[in-house]
Write a protein that holds these residues in place. Sequence first.
Motif, PDB file in Angstrom:
ATOM      1  N   LYS A 109       0.831  -1.204   0.000  1.00 18.04           N
ATOM      2  CA  LYS A 109       0.000   0.000   0.000  1.00 18.04           C
ATOM      3  C   LYS A 109       0.869   1.260   0.000  1.00 18.04           C
ATOM      4  O   LYS A 109       0.537   2.240  -0.672  1.00 18.04           O
ATOM      5  CB  LYS A 109      -0.922   0.006   1.211  1.00 18.04           C
ATOM      6  CG  LYS A 109      -2.005  -1.059   1.156  1.00 18.04           C
ATOM      7  CD  LYS A 109      -2.843  -1.016   2.416  1.00 18.04           C
ATOM      8  CE  LYS A 109      -3.850  -2.152   2.449  1.00 18.04           C
ATOM      9  NZ  LYS A 109      -4.608  -2.172   3.707  1.00 18.04           N
ATOM     10  N   ILE A 110       1.964   1.231   0.747  1.00 17.77           N
ATOM     11  CA  ILE A 110       2.874   2.376   0.770  1.00 17.77           C
ATOM     12  C   ILE A 110       3.502   2.569  -0.600  1.00 17.77           C
ATOM     13  O   ILE A 110       3.570   3.681  -1.117  1.00 17.77           O
ATOM     14  CB  ILE A 110       3.958   2.190   1.854  1.00 17.77           C
ATOM     15  CG1 ILE A 110       3.317   2.236   3.236  1.00 17.77           C
ATOM     16  CG2 ILE A 110       5.047   3.256   1.734  1.00 17.77           C
ATOM     17  CD1 ILE A 110       4.242   1.865   4.364  1.00 17.77           C
ATOM     18  N   SER A 120      -3.580   7.948   3.141  1.00 21.02           N
ATOM     19  CA  SER A 120      -4.587   8.048   4.188  1.00 21.02           C
ATOM     20  C   SER A 120      -4.385   6.944   5.215  1.00 21.02           C
ATOM     21  O   SER A 120      -4.232   5.765   4.869  1.00 21.02           O
ATOM     22  CB  SER A 120      -5.983   7.933   3.577  1.00 21.02           C
ATOM     23  OG  SER A 120      -6.948   7.862   4.593  1.00 21.02           O
ATOM     24  N   ILE A 121      -4.409   7.312   6.490  1.00 26.37           N
ATOM     25  CA  ILE A 121      -4.201   6.320   7.549  1.00 26.37           C
ATOM     26  C   ILE A 121      -5.334   5.300   7.571  1.00 26.37           C
ATOM     27  O   ILE A 121      -5.152   4.162   8.013  1.00 26.37           O
ATOM     28  CB  ILE A 121      -4.029   7.007   8.921  1.00 26.37           C
ATOM     29  CG1 ILE A 121      -3.436   6.033   9.922  1.00 26.37           C
ATOM     30  CG2 ILE A 121      -5.338   7.586   9.417  1.00 26.37           C
ATOM     31  CD1 ILE A 121      -2.870   6.677  11.146  1.00 26.37           C
TER      32      ILE A 121
END
Length: 135
Positions: A5-6, A12-13
């Motif tokens: 995901k990074i 967004s957290i």
Amino acid sequence: LELCKIIQGHASIESFRCNFLNLALPFLAKSMPGKPKKLQGEQGQGKYTVWDWFEIDGSKSSNHHTIGQIIDEVNAAYNCSVEMLNYGSMLVYSMFHPNQKSQKRRNTNLIAYIKQTEEASASSSSSSSSSSSSS
């Protein structure tokens, strides 16, 4: 999965999850991470969290500061509590140290402590490498 995901650019957290897998027990737990609390520094120094760090430029300050003096200056300037003080990967001070060790460390000159620790580390690594090569 979270690393993917990074790499994909998620910022967004809410996109992330904390995962815990215990192989000894049939247990998998997932949770959502929370944002750390933002603290306000005095005199307009801005906001920071417990995950932020401050870099101290040793060339601009006196070489005669003790570890305790540096901690007290940061505490006063940023209205915070210093929990750890690192030099590179070396842990110089930690609030988790026993109280007697912590007080002794606070009274130690920072530059002298770093030099002493680096010399001890260099001599122990050179002695261990010479003993292993002679075996």
